[in-house]
Write a protein that holds these residues in place. Structure first.
Motif, short mmCIF file in Angstrom:
data_model
loop_
_atom_site.label_atom_id
_atom_site.label_comp_id
_atom_site.label_asym_id
_atom_site.label_seq_id
_atom_site.Cartn_x
_atom_site.Cartn_y
_atom_site.Cartn_z
N TYR A 13 0.79 -1.14 0.16
CA TYR A 13 0.07 0.01 -0.15
C TYR A 13 0.72 1.37 -0.14
CZ TYR A 13 -3.92 -3.08 1.23
OH TYR A 13 -4.77 -3.99 1.38
N GLN A 20 -4.33 5.13 11.27
CA GLN A 20 -3.29 3.87 11.32
C GLN A 20 -1.96 4.22 11.82
OE1 GLN A 20 -3.55 2.43 7.33
NE2 GLN A 20 -4.97 0.68 7.76
N GLY A 40 -13.72 -1.46 8.26
CA GLY A 40 -13.08 -1.10 6.94
C GLY A 40 -12.25 -0.07 7.07
N SER A 44 -6.70 -4.27 11.29
CA SER A 44 -5.62 -5.12 11.08
C SER A 44 -4.13 -4.87 10.99
CB SER A 44 -6.04 -6.17 10.21
OG SER A 44 -7.26 -6.39 9.85
#
Ligand code: ADP
Length: 595
Positions: A13, A20, A40, A44
């Protein structure tokens, strides 16, 4: 820097999503955290990246086997050393996995809470240092939350057993008291709570009175024939019936519920995960751990249990960030059923009070005449501007003075002794001489037939609004009879007004999904390439028995179809393509793109 490198070079990515990086930094600085982020948002990665940086191992606690399997497949696919232990894998494999974790061959180990907290596993793990416990679906530890799981309670011992490990909880759904409770249960006083905005701008919201669900759902599904979606039902039987109905009307659909045989359920889930244009008609047993990013719509054919549950269920749409539609249909019967569920759920009065309050908040949301997004997020303490994308913003409801009509209803209830349900009261209003009416002499009460200018649908909707506004209550202990509240008496005595939302019994008003093609602005050529890429992805996923999204996400395929990379180097720049996937799939996808 290291975290960004891992994001680019392992996950493929380009940049972090909002929140994040902050969470990753908190964890790298050894803070205990509780992160509340919408579905979404990319939770994780927030623990997977630190886990790869930490020297020792990380344990991820996850409630569902299917979820673990998918996550591990996805991680292995990009070359991350992760594995899981669960009962479906057998003792030998589990033993091998735990040994690999002990000797550092595996950096991330996924376990269910009951498995982790079993004496056997705790003894196995007792000699190893662990850097972090990441607890997914952390709200399951709280009795205040919507889906308390007793097995999660055991996790509160972790902080004593591993005083040096970081404990990081993750959840998409926790109001303020639930958050505080989670932190208390995880027993780390210094826990930092991180709350990422709940807004999901790509979701459109709509709520309608259910008067003819078949027509309403078919209208909602117009233009969605190639899209994947979820339709939630209350009962197992209803999922089967609705699925048959949809298939008859050329909407490919499959039922899913906990009563199905395991292999059928698994197969249905796999079809939904891997194939395009499939609708899964499910009870709430379906969803937790469903990792499909391109779900384009979620519809409810009855009332969810609370705003939290509703938010979580609609949250399964549009995880890829593209537009997705939601529709909630509900009627008076759903309301009775929900209240009945609460009443029959154990003996704890506090619990019942809390659940009734939760339901009240959901009703207030359903009946709000203002922007739904505003109302929904206000529940989570978040202020937003009007969304311009919900039914109320697109079609502002007309408010009418309903004081006189309310007095008719209240009077019919009062005069018949407050011991009858809505159906009987409506029969009084309509002047229907049913057996029960004649037997009780209710054709003699003053209000008999007084509401015959309106139809039954109208009165159902109107009474629902009176209940939602708190002027009537459903007394479940007395077989669901309607009773007048203090504020209801004020209206009856002409001391208060009652305004109601004009009741539309015409066809659905739900906003329509902008067709993906337009939303993405793809030209004809790109659409053709995209379709070939999707076919290739499906073939690979079938050949290797892995979910399609583990190969590449929809977003990555769309980017490939528009950017049309010519070389492996250019391919590596596509979001979601890291070195491992480049090596495995790069050449074959390039061939299809440039054919
Ligand atoms: P959550 O657990 O919060 O619901 P996930 O962790 O499953 O969300 O992530 C949702 C999707 O977003 C996954 O397909 C994931 O790979 C993708 N994703 C996560 N972080 C990023 C990022 N920084 N850039 C692009 N895609 C991302």
């Amino acid at each position: 820097m290291q975290a960004l490198q891992i994001l680019n070079n392992v996950f493929g990515y380009n940049s972090f999503r909002s929140g994040q990086e902050e969470i990753i930094n908190m964890l790298l600085n050894k803070n205990n955290i509780l992160a509340v982020m919408p579905t979404g948002a990319g939770k994780s990665l927030c623990y997977q990246i630190p886990a790869l940086i930490f020297k020792r191992g990380t344990i991820v606690v996850s409630p569902l086997v299917a979820l673990m399997d998918d996550q591990i497949l996805a991680l292995k696919e990009i070359g991350v050393s992760a594995d899981r232990i669960h009962s479906h894998r057998g003792d030998k494999l589990n033993k091998e996995t735990i040994n690999n974790f002990k000797n550092g061959k595996i950096k991330i180990l996924y376990l269910s809470p009951e498995n982790l907290m079993s004496d056997k596993t705790l003894t196995e793990l007792s000699n190893i240092d662990i850097d972090m416990f990441a607890i997914d679906e952390a709200h399951c530890i709280s009795k205040w939350g919507v889906s308390f799981r007793p097995q999660y309670e055991q996790l509160s011992k972790l902080s004593t057993i591993y005083p040096n490990a970081i404990i990081a909880g993750f959840t998409a759904t926790a109001d303020k008291i639930t958050r505080e409770d989670i932190v208390k249960k995880l027993n780390k006083n210094d826990t930092k709570i991180f709350v990422q905005g709940f807004d999901r701008p790509n979701l459109s919201l709509a709520v309608e009175q259910k008067d003819n669900w078949k027509k309403q759902i078919l209208f909602f599904l117009e233009n969605k024939s190639k899209e994947s979606g979820i339709i939630y039902c209350l009962s197992r039987k209803q999922t089967e019936d609705v699925s048959i109905f949809l298939n008859k009307h050329n909407h490919r659909s499959i039922p899913y519920h906990a009563g199905q045989e395991g292999t059928i359920r698994k197969k249905n889930q796999e079809i939904f995960m891997n194939e395009e244009g499939v609708i899964i008609v499910a009870t709430i047993a379906f969803g937790m751990g469903i990792d499909k990013a391109n779900v384009r719509f979620v519809a409810h054919l009855s009332l969810p249990s609370s705003i939290e549950a509703y938010y979580q269920e609609i949250g399964r749409a549009g995880r890829d960030g593209h537009p997705a539609d939601t529709l909630l249909l509900y009627g008076l019967n759903d309301l009775f059923q929900r209240r009945r569920f609460i009443e029959s759920d154990g003996e704890n009065i506090q619990h019942k009070l809390r659940e009734n309050k939760r339901l009240d908040s959901l009703l207030a949301y359903c009946e709000t005449p203002t922007c739904r997004k505003k109302s929904l997020l206000a529940y989570f303490d978040e202020k937003v501007k009007e969304c311009k994308n919900c039914d109320n913003c697109i079609n502002p409801p007309k408010m009418l003075d309903g004081t006189k009509l309310a007095q008719m209803v209240l009077s019919a209830i009062y005069r018949s002794g407050q011991i009858f349900g809505a159906q009987h009261i409506i029969n009084i209003l309509l002047g229907n001489k049913t057996e029960k009416i004649l037997q009780k002499n209710h054709d003699k009460v003053k209000t008999f037939g007084i509401g015959s200018d309106y139809k039954i649908d109208f009165w159902q909707g109107f009474i629902r609004q009176l209940i939602s506004a708190g002027h009537l209550i459903i007394n479940i202990k007395k077989f669901g009879c309607l009773q007048i509240t203090e504020s209801g008496y004020q209206i009856l005595k002409d001391k208060e007004y009652f305004n109601y939302k004009k009741i539309e019994t015409k066809k659905s008003q739900a906003p329509k999904l902008k067709i993906m093609k337009e939303a993405l602005n793809l030209d004809a050529n790109s659409i053709e390439i995209l379709s070939s890429l999707k076919q290739l992805r499906l073939n690979i996923s079938k050949e290797n028995s892995i979910p399609a999204f583990v190969v590449f996400s929809d977003s990555s395929l769309v980017e490939m179809a528009t950017v049309r990379p010519k070389s492996l180097q250019e391919m590596l720049k596509i979001n979601g393509v890291g070195p491992s996937k480049l090596k495995k799939y790069g050449p074959i996808f390039l061939t299809v793109i440039n054919k």
